[in-house]
Motif scaffolding. Structure first.
Motif, PDB file in Angstrom:
ATOM      1  N   SER A  60       8.020  -5.435 -11.514  1.00 15.34           N
ATOM      2  CA  SER A  60       7.885  -4.060 -11.981  1.00 15.34           C
ATOM      3  C   SER A  60       6.418  -3.640 -12.042  1.00 15.34           C
ATOM      4  O   SER A  60       6.066  -2.520 -11.657  1.00 15.34           O
TER       5      SER A  60
ATOM      6  N   ASP B 262       5.245  -3.160  -8.497  1.00 19.81           N
ATOM      7  CA  ASP B 262       5.819  -1.929  -7.942  1.00 19.81           C
ATOM      8  C   ASP B 262       5.177  -0.672  -8.526  1.00 19.81           C
ATOM      9  O   ASP B 262       5.217   0.392  -7.905  1.00 19.81           O
ATOM     10  N   SER B 263       4.592  -0.779  -9.719  1.00 17.30           N
ATOM     11  CA  SER B 263       3.990   0.391 -10.357  1.00 17.30           C
ATOM     12  C   SER B 263       2.604   0.727  -9.792  1.00 17.30           C
ATOM     13  O   SER B 263       2.072   1.806 -10.066  1.00 17.30           O
TER      14      SER B 263
ATOM     15  N   GLN C 245       1.928   4.205  -7.874  1.00 19.43           N
ATOM     16  CA  GLN C 245       1.895   5.353  -8.780  1.00 19.43           C
ATOM     17  C   GLN C 245       0.634   5.324  -9.644  1.00 19.43           C
ATOM     18  O   GLN C 245       0.019   6.359  -9.883  1.00 19.43           O
ATOM     19  N   ARG C 246       0.227   4.145 -10.108  1.00 19.83           N
ATOM     20  CA  ARG C 246      -0.996   4.037 -10.903  1.00 19.83           C
ATOM     21  C   ARG C 246      -2.205   4.501 -10.088  1.00 19.83           C
ATOM     22  O   ARG C 246      -3.066   5.221 -10.600  1.00 19.83           O
TER      23      ARG C 246
END
Length: 75
Positions: A53, A56-57, A60-61
């Motif tokens: 997770s 995968d973030s 976006q970060r």
């Protein structure tokens, strides 16, 4: 040189709970060997879903950081 926000580094989100778990052990590690063993045991207990997770973030970060031009982000 640009500074790196800890919020942008997914490893910071792993080291913090890992450190708290090791610090909360009873009895606490007394030697480097015990500390190493405790870290490895607690690392193995972190669900892979948590690590995945965080990985995968990252897109976006990064997008958020670019959108705010390096200023504070909401996380």
């Amino acid at each position: 040189m640009a500074s790196v926000s800890p919020r942008q580094n997914p490893l910071e989100h792993v080291w913090d709970p890992l450190g708290r778990r090791v610090a909360g052990r009873q009895p606490p590690p007394q030697t480097l060997q015990e500390l190493e063993r405790a870290l490895l045991e607690e690392w193995d207990r972190i669900p892979h879903l948590v690590i995945n997770s965080l990985i995968d973030s990252m897109p976006q970060r990064c997008s958020t950081l670019l959108a705010v031009r390096g200023n504070s982000t909401p996380y």
